[in-house]
Design a protein around this motif. Sequence first.
Motif, PDB file in Angstrom:
ATOM      1  N   ARG A  86       0.825  -1.203   0.000  1.00 21.76           N
ATOM      2  CA  ARG A  86       0.000   0.000   0.000  1.00 21.76           C
ATOM      3  C   ARG A  86       0.866   1.262   0.000  1.00 21.76           C
ATOM      4  NH1 ARG A  86      -5.245   0.686   0.860  1.00 21.76           N
ATOM      5  NH2 ARG A  86      -5.845   2.862   1.001  1.00 21.76           N
ATOM      6  N   GLU A  87       1.941   1.262   0.813  1.00 20.27           N
ATOM      7  CA  GLU A  87       2.817   2.443   0.869  1.00 20.27           C
ATOM      8  C   GLU A  87       3.487   2.677  -0.477  1.00 20.27           C
ATOM      9  OE1 GLU A  87       3.913   1.969   5.633  1.00 20.27           O
ATOM     10  OE2 GLU A  87       5.177   1.042   4.093  1.00 20.27           O
ATOM     11  N   ASN A  88       3.875   1.592  -1.156  1.00 22.98           N
ATOM     12  CA  ASN A  88       4.461   1.732  -2.485  1.00 22.98           C
ATOM     13  C   ASN A  88       3.453   2.335  -3.457  1.00 22.98           C
ATOM     14  OD1 ASN A  88       7.278   0.774  -3.185  1.00 22.98           O
ATOM     15  ND2 ASN A  88       6.630  -0.917  -1.872  1.00 22.98           N
ATOM     16  N   LEU A  89       2.240   1.782  -3.443  1.00 20.86           N
ATOM     17  CA  LEU A  89       1.223   2.271  -4.383  1.00 20.86           C
ATOM     18  C   LEU A  89       0.879   3.734  -4.090  1.00 20.86           C
ATOM     19  CD1 LEU A  89      -1.129  -0.847  -4.564  1.00 20.86           C
ATOM     20  CD2 LEU A  89       0.455  -0.053  -6.315  1.00 20.86           C
ATOM     21  N   GLU A  90       0.768   4.073  -2.803  1.00 22.28           N
ATOM     22  CA  GLU A  90       0.465   5.473  -2.437  1.00 22.28           C
ATOM     23  C   GLU A  90       1.565   6.403  -2.920  1.00 22.28           C
ATOM     24  OE1 GLU A  90      -2.164   4.751   1.646  1.00 22.28           O
ATOM     25  OE2 GLU A  90      -0.022   5.140   1.781  1.00 22.28           O
ATOM     26  N   PHE A  91       2.813   5.963  -2.709  1.00 22.19           N
ATOM     27  CA  PHE A  91       3.935   6.808  -3.110  1.00 22.19           C
ATOM     28  C   PHE A  91       3.919   7.049  -4.624  1.00 22.19           C
ATOM     29  CE2 PHE A  91       8.281   6.708  -4.906  1.00 22.19           C
ATOM     30  CZ  PHE A  91       8.654   7.988  -4.559  1.00 22.19           C
ATOM     31  N   PHE A  92       3.813   5.961  -5.396  1.00 23.63           N
ATOM     32  CA  PHE A  92       3.889   6.132  -6.855  1.00 23.63           C
ATOM     33  C   PHE A  92       2.654   6.871  -7.386  1.00 23.63           C
ATOM     34  CE2 PHE A  92       7.083   2.709  -6.425  1.00 23.63           C
ATOM     35  CZ  PHE A  92       8.110   3.302  -7.145  1.00 23.63           C
ATOM     36  N   ALA A  93       1.520   6.725  -6.713  1.00 25.95           N
ATOM     37  CA  ALA A  93       0.338   7.491  -7.129  1.00 25.95           C
ATOM     38  C   ALA A  93       0.572   8.984  -6.889  1.00 25.95           C
ATOM     39  CB  ALA A  93      -0.887   7.018  -6.354  1.00 25.95           C
ATOM     40  N   ASP A  94       1.142   9.310  -5.739  1.00 24.68           N
ATOM     41  CA  ASP A  94       1.384  10.721  -5.408  1.00 24.68           C
ATOM     42  C   ASP A  94       2.443  11.332  -6.321  1.00 24.68           C
ATOM     43  OD1 ASP A  94      -0.499  10.577  -3.452  1.00 24.68           O
ATOM     44  OD2 ASP A  94       0.924  10.253  -1.806  1.00 24.68           O
ATOM     45  N   VAL A  95       3.483  10.570  -6.627  1.00 23.99           N
ATOM     46  CA  VAL A  95       4.539  11.085  -7.510  1.00 23.99           C
ATOM     47  C   VAL A  95       3.957  11.396  -8.892  1.00 23.99           C
ATOM     48  CG1 VAL A  95       6.591  10.373  -8.800  1.00 23.99           C
ATOM     49  CG2 VAL A  95       6.531  10.091  -6.343  1.00 23.99           C
ATOM     50  N   GLN A  96       2.977  10.576  -9.310  1.00 28.21           N
ATOM     51  CA  GLN A  96       2.382  10.803 -10.631  1.00 28.21           C
ATOM     52  C   GLN A  96       1.253  11.825 -10.585  1.00 28.21           C
ATOM     53  OE1 GLN A  96       2.332   7.007 -13.252  1.00 28.21           O
ATOM     54  NE2 GLN A  96       2.101   6.300 -11.163  1.00 28.21           N
ATOM     55  N   GLY A  97       1.005  12.363  -9.409  1.00 26.90           N
ATOM     56  CA  GLY A  97      -0.006  13.409  -9.294  1.00 26.90           C
ATOM     57  C   GLY A  97      -1.429  12.908  -9.452  1.00 26.90           C
ATOM     58  N   VAL A  98      -1.682  11.664  -9.055  1.00 23.39           N
ATOM     59  CA  VAL A  98      -3.065  11.156  -9.096  1.00 23.39           C
ATOM     60  C   VAL A  98      -3.903  12.005  -8.128  1.00 23.39           C
ATOM     61  CG1 VAL A  98      -4.561   9.197  -8.551  1.00 23.39           C
ATOM     62  CG2 VAL A  98      -2.352   8.812  -9.671  1.00 23.39           C
ATOM     63  N   PRO A  99      -5.003  12.595  -8.615  1.00 23.18           N
ATOM     64  CA  PRO A  99      -5.796  13.481  -7.736  1.00 23.18           C
ATOM     65  C   PRO A  99      -6.304  12.739  -6.497  1.00 23.18           C
ATOM     66  CG  PRO A  99      -6.521  13.631 -10.021  1.00 23.18           C
ATOM     67  CD  PRO A  99      -5.562  12.503  -9.968  1.00 23.18           C
ATOM     68  N   ALA A 101      -9.033  12.794  -5.032  1.00 25.38           N
ATOM     69  CA  ALA A 101     -10.390  12.262  -5.167  1.00 25.38           C
ATOM     70  C   ALA A 101     -10.378  10.873  -5.821  1.00 25.38           C
ATOM     71  CB  ALA A 101     -11.236  13.227  -5.988  1.00 25.38           C
ATOM     72  N   LEU A 102      -9.375  10.630  -6.649  1.00 26.24           N
ATOM     73  CA  LEU A 102      -9.321   9.355  -7.377  1.00 26.24           C
ATOM     74  C   LEU A 102      -8.369   8.356  -6.739  1.00 26.24           C
ATOM     75  CD1 LEU A 102      -9.063  10.704 -11.059  1.00 26.24           C
ATOM     76  CD2 LEU A 102     -11.085   9.795  -9.914  1.00 26.24           C
ATOM     77  N   ARG A 103      -7.539   8.851  -5.835  1.00 19.21           N
ATOM     78  CA  ARG A 103      -6.413   8.064  -5.333  1.00 19.21           C
ATOM     79  C   ARG A 103      -6.852   6.735  -4.726  1.00 19.21           C
ATOM     80  NH1 ARG A 103      -3.558   8.590  -0.278  1.00 19.21           N
ATOM     81  NH2 ARG A 103      -1.289   8.399  -0.440  1.00 19.21           N
ATOM     82  N   ALA A 104      -7.801   6.779  -3.821  1.00 13.42           N
ATOM     83  CA  ALA A 104      -8.220   5.563  -3.118  1.00 13.42           C
ATOM     84  C   ALA A 104      -8.770   4.541  -4.106  1.00 13.42           C
ATOM     85  CB  ALA A 104      -9.264   5.907  -2.070  1.00 13.42           C
ATOM     86  N   ARG A 105      -9.567   5.029  -5.068  1.00 16.42           N
ATOM     87  CA  ARG A 105     -10.178   4.128  -6.060  1.00 16.42           C
ATOM     88  C   ARG A 105      -9.103   3.500  -6.947  1.00 16.42           C
ATOM     89  NH1 ARG A 105     -13.369   0.422  -7.166  1.00 16.42           N
ATOM     90  NH2 ARG A 105     -14.153   0.284  -9.270  1.00 16.42           N
ATOM     91  N   ARG A 106      -8.125   4.331  -7.355  1.00 16.75           N
ATOM     92  CA  ARG A 106      -7.047   3.818  -8.218  1.00 16.75           C
ATOM     93  C   ARG A 106      -6.219   2.756  -7.481  1.00 16.75           C
ATOM     94  NH1 ARG A 106      -5.445   7.805 -12.018  1.00 16.75           N
ATOM     95  NH2 ARG A 106      -7.303   8.268 -13.229  1.00 16.75           N
ATOM     96  N   LEU A 107      -5.981   3.013  -6.211  1.00 18.10           N
ATOM     97  CA  LEU A 107      -5.230   2.043  -5.411  1.00 18.10           C
ATOM     98  C   LEU A 107      -5.981   0.716  -5.334  1.00 18.10           C
ATOM     99  CD1 LEU A 107      -3.198   4.260  -4.553  1.00 18.10           C
ATOM    100  CD2 LEU A 107      -3.525   3.545  -2.207  1.00 18.10           C
ATOM    101  N   GLU A 108      -7.278   0.818  -5.101  1.00 19.98           N
ATOM    102  CA  GLU A 108      -8.109  -0.388  -5.036  1.00 19.98           C
ATOM    103  C   GLU A 108      -8.070  -1.155  -6.343  1.00 19.98           C
ATOM    104  OE1 GLU A 108     -12.240   0.116  -3.963  1.00 19.98           O
ATOM    105  OE2 GLU A 108     -11.629   1.245  -2.181  1.00 19.98           O
TER     106      GLU A 108
END
Lengths: 268, 398
Positions: A86-99, A101-108
């Motif tokens: 989860r920490e890896n996915l959160e990090f790479f999502a944030d680095v790519q600027g995933v909004p 509002a979409l972050r949790a859904r994209r991680l899922e």
Amino acid sequence: MLSIHELSYRYPGASGPALDRVSLTVPAGRIFGLLGPNGAGKTSLIGILAGLRSPGGGSLAWSGGARPRVALVPQEYAFYPSLSCRENLEFFADVQGVPQALRARRLELAMAFAGLEKVWAQRAGQYSGGLKRRLNLAIGLLADPDFLLLDEPTVGVDPQSRSFILEAIKALPAEGKTVLYTSHYMEEVQYLCESLAILDQGRVLAQGRLDALLASGDGSLGLRIPGAKEQAARAALAGAGVPVLARESGAQDLEALFMRLTHRSLRD
Amino acid sequence: MHRLFALWRKEILALSRDWHGLLVLFAMPTVFILIMSLALKNAFGPGQAPRFDYLALDRDGTGESAALLAGLAEAENYRRLDFAGDEPALRTRLARGEASFGLVLAPGLGRAVADSEAEPRGLVEILAEPGANAQALALLRAEVQARLGRLRLKALLTEAGQEDLEPARLDALMARAAVSTRYLPGAGGAAPTSVQQSVPAWLVFSMFFVVIPISTLFLTERTQGTLARLKTMGLPAWQLFLGKFGPFFLINQVQAVLMGLVGVYLVPRLGGDALRLGESWAALGLMTLAVSCAAIAYALLIAVLVKTTEQATTLGGLSNILFGALGGIMVPKFVMPEFMQELTALSPMAWGLDGYLKVFLRGGDAFSVLPQAGALLGFALAAGALAVLVYRFKGVEA
């Protein structure tokens, strides 16, 4: 669609080009296979498409004009082993600027795509080879890319994980994604790809639809006859003055085509 | 900014799970400070010198030679051991390391001291064992000379008819109270102690040791393709480097606070002197900021230059030890010969240490440490810019 025209690249100090006027057409919304022995230029080509290096010559043309969102899934486990899934996915999502509002859904979605829901809290360094491959792949999907560069995504995994990964990748075109897939496993490319290119020593040896490539030959004619009638067929051919040059049973497969085109010699 | 926070969070999470790295950054300097502060406690300040043992062979056997030995017994830093034997026996015991020095009082010492016309020569020979402290030998020689001078003065005064002079009168005649020593205010008017040297020295050293975690983490990212992946995600070099800078800057600040607390509270509990932090928090803050910037920028430069973790630990570790040896961390600058003291200017650790010592020992303010802080920040800018250039030239792939 991606059109690659006369693309060339030479590493500094190298005696020959890594890519020598490579021209390819990658259809949109499909899985395109890129085959080649070690040193063929696959990773160099992927590096250029991913924006890691600039070509020495030639051009790339994306359909629609603008460069789509491209994601690279490298051969290596390109994540942080001391962080959890989860920490890896959160990090790479944030680095790519995933909004947000979409972050949790994209991680899922990414975790579901790669089947990581049960191990999301575990540190990635403790994963099996198959789980690491799946996390590597999941990270590539976080920013909802249009174009995925998958560089040998099934190396070193068990048959179950491999099957899972292949099924997941096969479903990507249905979501409108284009995939460039490199692998040494011919049966994977044969299973996944509608079209492909075979690369060797920086040059394209063959490209096109898989069925057309498999159907292409070397000037000889293949006849399919019942096995029980072989002797009768040979006699008839001999009577007509037609020599039998080779005998094969079953259809030509991709591996046979690959070995014929790349001349079987060791590359490293 | 969101990206930077993500990079900082990732780095802190990874670091918090790297116990070996944390041990190097926090435990190593704490242990060094404790050991060096306690080990060097006696090497700093008056009244704290160690005692040196000596043997005495009185071959003169007169009242004067006995008076000389009795006078020496009053010396604070020297202790006479029992000895009864000849000179070979004395040499044997010295060779065994049983004492640092041997005093041989030559026959005729009493007569020579009493004779105002004589020019005394070779009255006392001081033998030193091979490992004896040279400074202690020089001090013992001065002590013996002073005691002999006192005896000669007494003899001269007796000859002049002034017998039975009080010892205090003799001391007055020799002007023993004419010279005093005092450390100037700045360190609370007290003498510098080993902890005043050890804390800033090993703090600077440990701050530069971020080179090990920074370079190994960076190399892991490079070899595992994570840097390449981050670049394809549009992460520019400056953000990548700032992503490293933030967490390690924080770690450097924690190191500074922790080492200060060790110096102020822990060292005195173990028998050492307490650290005095000087009078300017601004100066301390400026120096800590400057040393941290220099250390992190240097670590980033090493990280982009090396290709393997072995190279990182070797080049990073060795260059740090070299900076430390050259910069007065391991051996205080003031005990170095002059040309070596000049060489310390080559080490950024020396700039940091000089700045801290200005604050700790001389009560320096932020303005007074500007030369050292400026040099360190200049070094940081140069190393950081070079790191970015090398990174761009080499690319992100292994």
